[in-house]
Design an enzyme around this catalytic site. Structure first.
Site, PDB file in Angstrom:
ATOM      1  N   ALA A  40       0.805  -1.219   0.000  1.00 47.54           N
ATOM      2  CA  ALA A  40       0.000   0.000   0.000  1.00 47.54           C
ATOM      3  C   ALA A  40       0.842   1.274   0.000  1.00 47.54           C
ATOM      4  CB  ALA A  40      -0.943  -0.009   1.197  1.00 47.54           C
ATOM      5  N   MET A  41       2.093   1.179   0.375  1.00 48.56           N
ATOM      6  CA  MET A  41       3.017   2.317   0.389  1.00 48.56           C
ATOM      7  C   MET A  41       2.429   3.521   1.121  1.00 48.56           C
ATOM      8  SD  MET A  41       5.432   1.830  -2.635  1.00 48.56           S
ATOM      9  CE  MET A  41       5.807   0.259  -3.347  1.00 48.56           C
ATOM     10  N   SER A  42       2.480   4.693   0.517  1.00 51.51           N
ATOM     11  CA  SER A  42       2.125   5.923   1.228  1.00 51.51           C
ATOM     12  C   SER A  42       0.663   6.017   1.626  1.00 51.51           C
ATOM     13  CB  SER A  42       2.518   7.140   0.396  1.00 51.51           C
ATOM     14  OG  SER A  42       1.799   7.158  -0.810  1.00 51.51           O
ATOM     15  N   VAL A  43      -0.222   5.271   1.015  1.00 50.97           N
ATOM     16  CA  VAL A  43      -1.635   5.326   1.388  1.00 50.97           C
ATOM     17  C   VAL A  43      -1.868   4.697   2.766  1.00 50.97           C
ATOM     18  CG1 VAL A  43      -2.444   3.177   0.337  1.00 50.97           C
ATOM     19  CG2 VAL A  43      -3.948   5.158   0.422  1.00 50.97           C
ATOM     20  N   THR A  44      -0.919   3.912   3.237  1.00 46.38           N
ATOM     21  CA  THR A  44      -1.035   3.290   4.554  1.00 46.38           C
ATOM     22  C   THR A  44      -1.223   4.349   5.638  1.00 46.38           C
ATOM     23  OG1 THR A  44       0.316   1.437   3.833  1.00 46.38           O
ATOM     24  CG2 THR A  44       0.129   1.761   6.198  1.00 46.38           C
TER      25      THR A  44
END
Length: 115
Positions: A40-44
């Site tokens: 999910a990278m930065s959306v986490t």
């Protein structure tokens, strides 16, 4: 537009729909598989911040408490001394990981040039 077409046109990796706590629909596309976590990278941060906000509003967690009160595994991490509200609000001088300068970003304050 149909639901299936929307999933295709929005490049959806996967979807899970819960109703009253029960999984009623689940599909995976491309490289995403049920047994692999999504990257999910930065959306986490958005997901975690939204969930934390709900828990704060419900009085279940204290935004001023040390984050390790709720996630003790973070004690030895860059978040070890953070308060619950700090990671979500990008508190100034909270550093995660290593800067390309080589200094440790958590413990050393930003230089004037980096601000």
């Amino acid at each position: 537009m149909t639901f299936a077409k929307m999933l295709e046109e929005t490049y959806t990796d996967g979807i899970a729909v819960l109703h009253r706590g029960k999984l009623i629909y689940e599909r995976y596309f491309g490289a995403l598989k049920p047994h692999k976590p999504h990257i999910a990278m930065s959306v986490t941060k958005s997901f975690a911040g939204t969930l934390a906000g709900i828990l704060i509003a419900d009085g279940k967690i204290d935004p001023q408490a040390p984050i390790t009160d709720y996630v003790p595994e973070l004690k030895a991490s860059a978040f070890g001394d953070a308060r619950v509200h700090e990671p979500g609000n990008s508190t100034p001088n909270r550093k995660i990981g290593r800067a390309h300068h080589g200094r440790h970003r958590l413990t050393e304050p930003a230089t004037e040039q980096e601000r």
